[in-house]
Design an enzyme around this catalytic site. Sequence first.
Site, PDB file in Angstrom:
ATOM      1  N   ASP A  75       0.841  -1.198   0.000  1.00 20.23           N
ATOM      2  CA  ASP A  75       0.000   0.000   0.000  1.00 20.23           C
ATOM      3  C   ASP A  75       0.880   1.253   0.000  1.00 20.23           C
ATOM      4  O   ASP A  75       2.080   1.178   0.231  1.00 20.23           O
ATOM      5  CB  ASP A  75      -0.967   0.034   1.194  1.00 20.23           C
ATOM      6  CG  ASP A  75      -0.272  -0.284   2.498  1.00 20.23           C
ATOM      7  OD1 ASP A  75       0.896   0.142   2.669  1.00 20.23           O
ATOM      8  OD2 ASP A  75      -0.876  -0.946   3.356  1.00 20.23           O
ATOM      9  N   ASP A  77       1.250   5.141   1.536  1.00 22.41           N
ATOM     10  CA  ASP A  77       0.795   6.092   2.550  1.00 22.41           C
ATOM     11  C   ASP A  77       1.278   7.486   2.175  1.00 22.41           C
ATOM     12  O   ASP A  77       2.399   7.663   1.689  1.00 22.41           O
ATOM     13  CB  ASP A  77       1.360   5.714   3.928  1.00 22.41           C
ATOM     14  CG  ASP A  77       0.880   4.333   4.365  1.00 22.41           C
ATOM     15  OD1 ASP A  77      -0.320   4.067   4.230  1.00 22.41           O
ATOM     16  OD2 ASP A  77       1.720   3.527   4.812  1.00 22.41           O
ATOM     17  N   ASP A 153       8.281   5.090  13.602  1.00 16.94           N
ATOM     18  CA  ASP A 153       8.917   4.084  14.443  1.00 16.94           C
ATOM     19  C   ASP A 153      10.388   3.822  14.086  1.00 16.94           C
ATOM     20  O   ASP A 153      11.291   4.152  14.851  1.00 16.94           O
ATOM     21  CB  ASP A 153       8.089   2.785  14.483  1.00 16.94           C
ATOM     22  CG  ASP A 153       7.679   2.271  13.104  1.00 16.94           C
ATOM     23  OD1 ASP A 153       8.067   2.871  12.081  1.00 16.94           O
ATOM     24  OD2 ASP A 153       6.960   1.252  13.051  1.00 16.94           O
TER      25      ASP A 153
HETATM   26  P1  ATP Z   1       3.651  -2.573   5.798  1.00 21.15           P
HETATM   27  O1  ATP Z   1       2.437  -1.808   5.290  1.00 21.15           O
HETATM   28  O2  ATP Z   1       4.466  -3.215   4.777  1.00 21.15           O
HETATM   29  O3  ATP Z   1       3.292  -3.456   6.926  1.00 21.15           O
HETATM   30  P2  ATP Z   1       4.423   0.017   6.694  1.00 21.15           P
HETATM   31  O4  ATP Z   1       5.759   0.542   7.085  1.00 21.15           O
HETATM   32  O5  ATP Z   1       3.709   0.669   5.568  1.00 21.15           O
HETATM   33  O6  ATP Z   1       4.623  -1.516   6.445  1.00 21.15           O
HETATM   34  P3  ATP Z   1       2.119   0.658   8.260  1.00 21.15           P
HETATM   35  O7  ATP Z   1       1.593  -0.074   9.455  1.00 21.15           O
HETATM   36  O8  ATP Z   1       1.317   0.676   7.021  1.00 21.15           O
HETATM   37  O9  ATP Z   1       3.547   0.049   7.996  1.00 21.15           O
HETATM   38  O10 ATP Z   1       2.437   2.135   8.734  1.00 21.15           O
HETATM   39  C1  ATP Z   1       2.792   3.172   7.833  1.00 21.15           C
HETATM   40  C2  ATP Z   1       3.866   4.056   8.425  1.00 21.15           C
HETATM   41  O11 ATP Z   1       3.387   4.669   9.639  1.00 21.15           O
HETATM   42  C3  ATP Z   1       5.122   3.301   8.839  1.00 21.15           C
HETATM   43  O12 ATP Z   1       5.999   3.164   7.763  1.00 21.15           O
HETATM   44  C4  ATP Z   1       5.662   4.177   9.933  1.00 21.15           C
HETATM   45  O13 ATP Z   1       6.365   5.274   9.408  1.00 21.15           O
HETATM   46  C5  ATP Z   1       4.422   4.718  10.608  1.00 21.15           C
HETATM   47  N1  ATP Z   1       4.003   3.879  11.755  1.00 21.15           N
HETATM   48  C6  ATP Z   1       3.176   2.807  11.721  1.00 21.15           C
HETATM   49  N2  ATP Z   1       2.996   2.284  12.931  1.00 21.15           N
HETATM   50  C7  ATP Z   1       3.724   3.024  13.781  1.00 21.15           C
HETATM   51  C8  ATP Z   1       3.960   3.003  15.180  1.00 21.15           C
HETATM   52  N3  ATP Z   1       3.393   2.061  15.937  1.00 21.15           N
HETATM   53  N4  ATP Z   1       4.763   3.940  15.710  1.00 21.15           N
HETATM   54  C9  ATP Z   1       5.320   4.894  14.927  1.00 21.15           C
HETATM   55  N5  ATP Z   1       5.158   4.958  13.620  1.00 21.15           N
HETATM   56  C10 ATP Z   1       4.375   4.059  13.029  1.00 21.15           C
HETATM   57 MG    MG Z   2       1.780   0.400   4.938  1.00 23.14          MG
END
Ligand code: ATP
Ligand code: MG
Length: 455
Positions: A75, A77, A153
């Site tokens: 996805d 963001d 994070d």
């Molecule tokens: P994936 O979608 O592949 O699992 P992602 O990095 O996109 O990985 P998401 O859960 O979609 O993870 O979150 C999007 C973004 O939001 C992350 O890349 C991170 O920058 C931020 N983020 C998500 N969860 C947290 C958290 N618990 N604490 C701080 N930042 C977060």
């Molecule tokens: Mg994501």
Amino acid sequence: MLRKLPGFMTRLIGRGSSTRLPVPDIHTRDHHTISRKDISKPALDVLYGLHKAGYKAFLVGGSLRDLLTGGHPKDFDVATDAPPEAVEKLFRRSRIIGRRFRIVHVYFGRDVIEVATFRALADDHDEQRQSDDGMLLRDNVYGTIEEDALRRDFTINALYYNIADFTLYDFVGSLKDIEKRRIRLIGDPETRYREDPVRMLRAARFAAKMQFDIDPATEKPIHQLNELLYQVPAARLFDEVLKLFLGGYARQSLASLQQLGLLEILFPSLAHHLHDSADKQVWQRMLEAAMDNTDARLARGKPVTPAFLYAVLLWPDVRARYQQLCDSGMPAAPAMNKAATAALQEQLQVTSIPKRFSSVMRDIWALQTRLHVRHGNRAEALVTQPKFRAGYDFLLLREESGELEPGLGDWWTRYQDAHPDQREAMASKVKPSGGKPRRKRRRRRKPRPDSGGDD
Ligand code: ATP
Ligand code: MG
């Protein structure tokens, strides 16, 4: 005296008394490999929509990490300085969601683009936003892109791609950590885990998914703070478990959780059986086989169900309870039912399990006793049951891992392939039995020549 500070600390600039904000390394288009052709049309539409309306618009986080490591983002963001209400007004098919984080979902057919407004950092003294233990309760105070970067994070999740000029912003040494294949929390690890203990699970997940190492300073506190996860709502932990095990890298996730001491938090009874039971190798094999199957199915685009996965994760506990009840004289079916209830109840203390999954788990477990009873027309009745296939797959897994002597699974394989007449003949040869699954016999040291049969 001037002291040399490592990494991005040297680039921190002062702001107010306590907050120090980073200055980004900005990489122009010819100095990075992020290209618009790798970004989905819906994501580009959102980015340009915001940009044309005069807002800042950045692609951020996981998608950039995945693109830079040769992966396919699942996805996209978007981060912006537009407040959620403005974003919602700008895109016709959109909705503000979330309480802890308010973000806007913009819908394009089946695609959803998540748009988040830059957020401010947690303030140590803000009691409204933090619990007594430092856990973030709300996170809806808006801030600048610099602040937004610091509250993400891991460094690998904190890159920003600016749609205005196609530059890539690196605030916290993200590119270097991606290059070094290193997972590193932004800021003080202990504080960051206390703010949101789920970050421990996210560290485990990204280590598994990317095959990256966790930086020692990021890993160490996990072993001490793992119990903070008990404060996280059970429903959120259920979602995280699914991301760990249904993302196509379940086998690695399992290893990662075990190594970090997190499996014992998420699945206490399972961890106990993996450590302390006489059958621990059997259970380890069963889990690994289940995870391999899950990954293989996902790789082939086949569906997987959380119910089957959870049925496996809780099985050593169910099995032990069931055996105990049978030993105390309870018949197989009620014993299994009671064992299932007890095991589910215990797991629900940690992760939720929606009813639609737990009822399937019960069916799968109940079939483990019922699949033994095949005489007369019982086999035919079983094979037409909606959950037969899952129960049969589960049985094969138990045989594959050595929990059960092989045989029954093969009988059912042949039965399913057989012509109706042959089926009748097969069933007529089966003796009625109590339906209790037999334990695998321990191999005798000196096999006797007549020890071939199991009955
Ligand atoms: P994936 O979608 O592949 O699992 P992602 O990095 O996109 O990985 P998401 O859960 O979609 O993870 O979150 C999007 C973004 O939001 C992350 O890349 C991170 O920058 C931020 N983020 C998500 N969860 C947290 C958290 N618990 N604490 C701080 N930042 C977060
Ligand atoms: Mg994501």
